[in-house]
Enzyme design. Structure first.
Site, PDB file in Angstrom:
ATOM      1  N   SER A 118     -70.555  53.089 -32.983  1.00  6.65           N
ATOM      2  CA  SER A 118     -71.784  52.494 -33.504  1.00  6.65           C
ATOM      3  C   SER A 118     -72.500  53.480 -34.438  1.00  6.65           C
ATOM      4  O   SER A 118     -71.934  53.923 -35.428  1.00  6.65           O
ATOM      5  CB  SER A 118     -72.665  52.042 -32.335  1.00  6.65           C
ATOM      6  OG  SER A 118     -73.745  51.260 -32.768  1.00  6.65           O
ATOM      7  N   ASP A 172     -69.282  41.112 -32.106  1.00  7.01           N
ATOM      8  CA  ASP A 172     -70.297  42.172 -32.041  1.00  7.01           C
ATOM      9  C   ASP A 172     -71.624  41.631 -32.577  1.00  7.01           C
ATOM     10  O   ASP A 172     -71.722  41.248 -33.739  1.00  7.01           O
ATOM     11  CB  ASP A 172     -69.843  43.362 -32.876  1.00  7.01           C
ATOM     12  CG  ASP A 172     -70.691  44.613 -32.664  1.00  7.01           C
ATOM     13  OD1 ASP A 172     -71.892  44.475 -32.369  1.00  7.01           O
ATOM     14  OD2 ASP A 172     -70.143  45.720 -32.808  1.00  7.01           O
ATOM     15  N   HIS A 204     -70.137  44.454 -28.669  1.00  8.92           N
ATOM     16  CA  HIS A 204     -70.510  45.815 -29.077  1.00  8.92           C
ATOM     17  C   HIS A 204     -70.215  46.773 -27.927  1.00  8.92           C
ATOM     18  O   HIS A 204     -71.113  47.228 -27.203  1.00  8.92           O
ATOM     19  CB  HIS A 204     -71.991  45.854 -29.459  1.00  8.92           C
ATOM     20  CG  HIS A 204     -72.368  47.091 -30.224  1.00  8.92           C
ATOM     21  ND1 HIS A 204     -71.846  47.398 -31.460  1.00  8.92           N
ATOM     22  CD2 HIS A 204     -73.207  48.119 -29.926  1.00  8.92           C
ATOM     23  CE1 HIS A 204     -72.342  48.529 -31.898  1.00  8.92           C
ATOM     24  NE2 HIS A 204     -73.159  48.998 -30.973  1.00  8.92           N
TER      25      HIS A 204
END
Length: 225
Positions: A118, A172, A204
């Site tokens: 991320s 996601d 995610h």
């Protein structure tokens, strides 16, 4: 900026290092357990999980949390995101300090992989593209290319041929799949060596299929000597 880290030391002779940065609100302690099996599988590799400093995050109402940079919005359009360039570059300096320490300890840069999840994977790309060191690989899990309108002007030639592994889940909802896909296509158009993996049921997070593909990438770019 000096960063603290969580470290998985190698169980064999140390010949390679992975520096892997966590996402927003997480920590080295939080993300490291996901890679414990990889650490045991790749006994020659030292895994370093840096801790981001805490800072106010605009999109979360100014709440203070670990972050590599501030986030002001979570728009669906990657082109419309306002980015915290100062925060990003400060974090680049911190991660570069860890890299220099590894090189000073005797691990050549071409035996170091820079990665992240991320927000941490955005940092991995920024560190990798701008570094004077040539790395073994760059790994981007559920991330995107930061500073896309100027990063290529900042980029060095060192990692133009370095393999870049990018992986993203279709569902996601935090960093949209198209952020990762468009980032991979832009990097590919600039001549970078991209492998982009899609996971249809991944949100995610990190799942076993992604870990297996990441492990194979590491075996390919930093094999046991």
């Amino acid at each position: 900026m000096s960063l603290t880290s969580v470290v998985f030391n190698p169980i064999k002779s140390h010949t390679a290092t992975v520096v892997f940065s966590h996402g927003l609100g997480d920590s080295g302690d939080g993300i490291a357990p996901a890679f414990l099996s990889l650490s045991k599988m790749l006994g020659h590799v030292k895994f370093i999980f840096p801790n981001a400093p805490s800072r106010p995050i605009t999109v979360n109402g100014g709440m203070i949390m670990p972050a590599w940079y501030d986030i002001s919005s979570l728009g669906e359009n990657i082109e419309e995101r306002n980015e915290d360039e100062e925060g990003m570059l400060n974090s680049v300096r911190g991660i570069n300090g860890i890299i220099r320490d590894e090189i000073d300890s005797g691990i050549p840069s071409n035996r170091i992989v820079i990665g992240g999840f991320s927000q941490g994977s955005a940092m991995a790309l920024l560190v990798g593209l701008t570094s004077e060191y040539r790395f073994a690989g760059i790994a981007v899990l559920s991330g995107y290319l930061p500073l896309r309108n100027k990063v290529f002007k900042m980029a060095a030639e060192s990692n133009k041929e370095t393999p870049i592994f990018m992986a993203h889940g279709v569902i996601d909802a935090v960093v949209p799949y198209n952020f990762g896909k468009l980032s991979s296509e832009l990097l590919n158009s600039k001549g970078y060596r991209i492998t982009f993996k899609t996971y249809n049921t991944l949100s995610h997070s990190i799942n076993p299929d992604e870990l297996r593909d990441f492990a194979q990438f590491l075996k390919d770019v930093i094999p046991d000597e």
